[in-house]
Design an enzyme around this catalytic site. Structure first.
Site, PDB file in Angstrom:
ATOM      1  N   SER A 218     -10.410  -0.130   6.807  1.00 20.61           N
ATOM      2  CA  SER A 218      -9.766  -0.076   5.488  1.00 20.61           C
ATOM      3  C   SER A 218      -9.084  -1.339   5.001  1.00 20.61           C
ATOM      4  O   SER A 218      -8.672  -1.405   3.850  1.00 20.61           O
ATOM      5  CB  SER A 218      -8.742   1.050   5.463  1.00 20.61           C
ATOM      6  OG  SER A 218      -9.402   2.259   5.251  1.00 20.61           O
TER       7      SER A 218
ATOM      8  N   LYS B   1       0.842  -1.201   0.000  1.00 24.96           N
ATOM      9  CA  LYS B   1       0.000   0.000   0.000  1.00 24.96           C
ATOM     10  C   LYS B   1       0.876   1.249   0.000  1.00 24.96           C
ATOM     11  O   LYS B   1       1.908   1.295   0.675  1.00 24.96           O
ATOM     12  CB  LYS B   1      -0.910  -0.045   1.249  1.00 24.96           C
ATOM     13  CG  LYS B   1      -1.957   1.055   1.299  1.00 24.96           C
ATOM     14  CD  LYS B   1      -2.875   0.908   2.524  1.00 24.96           C
ATOM     15  CE  LYS B   1      -3.960   1.973   2.551  1.00 24.96           C
ATOM     16  NZ  LYS B   1      -4.864   1.836   3.714  1.00 24.96           N
TER      17      LYS B   1
ATOM     18  N   SER C  78      -9.959   2.161   2.586  1.00 26.59           N
ATOM     19  CA  SER C  78      -8.995   2.835   1.764  1.00 26.59           C
ATOM     20  C   SER C  78      -8.015   1.922   1.033  1.00 26.59           C
ATOM     21  O   SER C  78      -7.417   2.358   0.052  1.00 26.59           O
ATOM     22  CB  SER C  78      -8.197   3.821   2.625  1.00 26.59           C
ATOM     23  OG  SER C  78      -7.402   3.147   3.572  1.00 26.59           O
TER      24      SER C  78
HETATM   25  N1  GLN Z   1     -13.469   4.520   5.729  1.00 29.25           N
HETATM   26  C1  GLN Z   1     -12.917   4.962   6.967  1.00 29.25           C
HETATM   27  C2  GLN Z   1     -12.509   6.408   6.868  1.00 29.25           C
HETATM   28  O1  GLN Z   1     -12.746   6.977   5.875  1.00 29.25           O
HETATM   29  C3  GLN Z   1     -11.789   4.085   7.384  1.00 29.25           C
HETATM   30  C4  GLN Z   1     -10.537   4.370   6.691  1.00 29.25           C
HETATM   31  C5  GLN Z   1      -9.409   3.524   7.197  1.00 29.25           C
HETATM   32  O2  GLN Z   1      -9.604   2.533   7.857  1.00 29.25           O
HETATM   33  N2  GLN Z   1      -8.205   3.987   6.888  1.00 29.25           N
HETATM   34  O3  GLN Z   1     -11.979   6.964   7.774  1.00 29.25           O
END
Ligand code: GLN
Length: 495
Positions: free
Chosen positions: A182, A78, A158
């Site tokens: 995410s 990532k 994400s």
């Molecule tokens: N979708 C969540 C957010 O927008 C989680 C993102 C994540 O886990 N990095 O914060």
């Protein structure tokens, strides 16, 4: 298509050891698939030369009898992980051109184990998002489609690029990070396995910070066994991260016995949300039946503060993000705006940050600074911290009452179309995290396992939540679910 890229880590390990295949062959097969898959938008920086060098080194180690199961395994990383000399942008324009002088602890450990980096993977900007649509590189696309439709679907976020790459067999596995879901949500949207470890299990050092008290790195893999193998290589105490725990890293794979007889699995009644699609209800009930058939005891439990989890998360995460993102000022990293005659340092900060951060990141910085401001700190941030403690206490009480793991849906729906949420209120997007954020707020391990498909053939996942530091036991229950569900579907290739 090469069959080699479809291998699980466990299968590749066995074939590498048997001398059936070399790390170089595996790597070349992945690089060839990556070249054909630009339409997925998964890999945003490719590192083929580095990969082939690492593969040659891994082959030498394997010939010398290397025992590490990650030796010779090609991975995607990532973009949130700093990788030395390789662009590491957190999918943000503000980090344009940033090539770290250092390597994150997690990736350092993976390379020490002999794993191979194929390149960097797409994601939401600074890991803020649930659809990979906030990336400066453009969308990552889900390899799955609804029936015969051509609508491009989100791989989730994400860690959308990681999910897409693993599901499309561009790599054997990938790293992800999870602050509110995410790893688990994109895994569910793409039919793969995603594990968020206990907070403190993996070092956060060298991973671009979003919300430091919630962020954890974890594996995104094709099987539960692979998650166990990869987690072991990623985990461990790191003096450079004061929140990384100094406790031993067990052999998680050895914990997978397939025997869950006598274990107690809790079903939290508060996760039965109003308006939940019948397909998700059924998936959840079927999952409980599978675990019951395997000898577990299924009990109803209550986690009464669940309903406050999303608002709590969306106060705490932006608060921490606004503080973490203060460092992107046009001086130390990446992008700096072009200045006009007479501009001073204030204009330099303002213009750089206005240009460099996307809309969602700016929204979070504003919310974060607001909830931390002198007049509102007690009303929002401190209140959220108190509710967070109550959410954690709900879990503590369930575990103290004899529950070994908790079963919930991973997401409230299957993958949605890219752009479908564009006009929606941002809160609609935040609802994606309804089943996952509690786990980050409580610091617990959680895993998403693909267990079925919806009526249009899209994958759906269930989440298992474990006791702190009991990833081995959690993986064992997850393996039981994987075996019983027998999810083997793959996306039809269109890219
Ligand atoms: N979708 C969540 C957010 O927008 C989680 C993102 C994540 O886990 N990095 O914060």
């Amino acid at each position: 298509m090469s069959e080699l890229t479809k291998l699980t880590i466990a299968e590749a390990r066995d074939r590498l050891r048997a001398g059936d295949v070399t790390a170089t062959e595996l790597t070349e097969a992945c690089l060839a698939e990556i070249e054909k898959a630009d339409a997925l938008g998964a890999f945003v920086h490719k590192t083929p030369e580095l990969a082939l060098q690492q593969a040659a080194a891994a082959d030498a180690r394997i010939q010398g009898g290397a025992e590490n199961p990650m030796c010779g395994i090609p991975l995607g990383i990532k973009d949130l992980f700093c990788t030395q000399g390789v662009p590491s942008q957190a999918a943000s324009n503000i980090l344009e051109g940033f090539k770290p002088e250092y390597e994150s602890t997690v990736t350092t450990q993976l390379w020490q184990a002999g794993a191979i980096m194929l390149g960097k993977l797409n994601m939401d900007e600074f890991a803020m998002g649930s659809s990979n649509e906030t990336s400066c590189y453009g969308n990552a696309v889900n390899p799955w489609r609804r029936g015969n439709e051509e609508t491009a679907l989100t791989p989730g976020g994400s860690s959308g690029g990681s999910a897409s790459a693993v599901a499309a067999d561009l790599c054997l596995a990938a790293t992800g990070t999870d602050t509110g879901g995410s790893i688990r949500q994109p895994a569910a949207f793409t039919g793969i396995t995603g594990l968020k470890p206990t907070y403190g299990r993996c070092s956060r050092w060298g991973i671009v910070a979003f919300a430091s008290s919630l962020d954890q790195a974890g594996p995104m893999t094709k099987s539960v066994r692979d998650a166990a193998i990869m987690l072991r290589a990623m985990a461990g105490h790191d003096p450079k991260d004061s929140t990384s725990a100094d406790i031993p890293v067990p052999d998680f794979e050895a914990a997978i016995t397939g025997d869950i007889r006598g274990k107690t699995i809790g079903i939290p009644k508060e996760y039965r949300m109003e308006g939940m699609p019948a397909e998700i209800e059924k998936l959840w009930a079927d999952g409980a039946d599978m675990l019951r058939d395997a000898g577990a005891k299924i009990v109803d439990i209550s986690l009464p503060h669940t309903k406050y989890a999303l608002p709590t998360y969306y106060v705490i995460a932006p608060a921490e993000a606004s503080s973490n993102l203060a460092r992107y000022d046009g001086v130390r990293f990446g992008h700096r705006a072009k200045l006009a005659q007479g501009d001073g340092i204030t204009e330099m900060y303002e213009k750089t940050r206005a240009e460099g951060f996307g809309a969602e990141v700016q929204r979070r910085v504003m919310v974060g600074t607001y909830v931390l401001s002198a007049g509102f700190y007690d009303a929002y941030y401190n209140r959220a911290r108190k509710v967070r403690a109550l959410i954690k206490r709900d879990f503590d009480e369930a575990f103290a009452g004899g529950v070994d793991a908790i079963l919930t849906p991973a997401t409230p729906s299957a993958a949605f179309g890219l752009g479908e949420m564009a006009d929606a209120d941002p809160v609609q997007m935040y609802l994606n995290d309804v089943f996952t954020v509690t786990v980050n707020l409580a610091g617990l391990p959680g895993i998403s396992v693909p267990t079925g498909v919806d009526s249009s053939g899209l994958p759906l996942g269930l989440q298992l939540i474990g006791q702190p530091w009991e990833e081995g036991a959690l993986l064992n229950v997850a393996q039981t679910l994987e075996d019983a569900a027998g999810f083997v579907a793959k996306p039809a290739r269109w890219w």
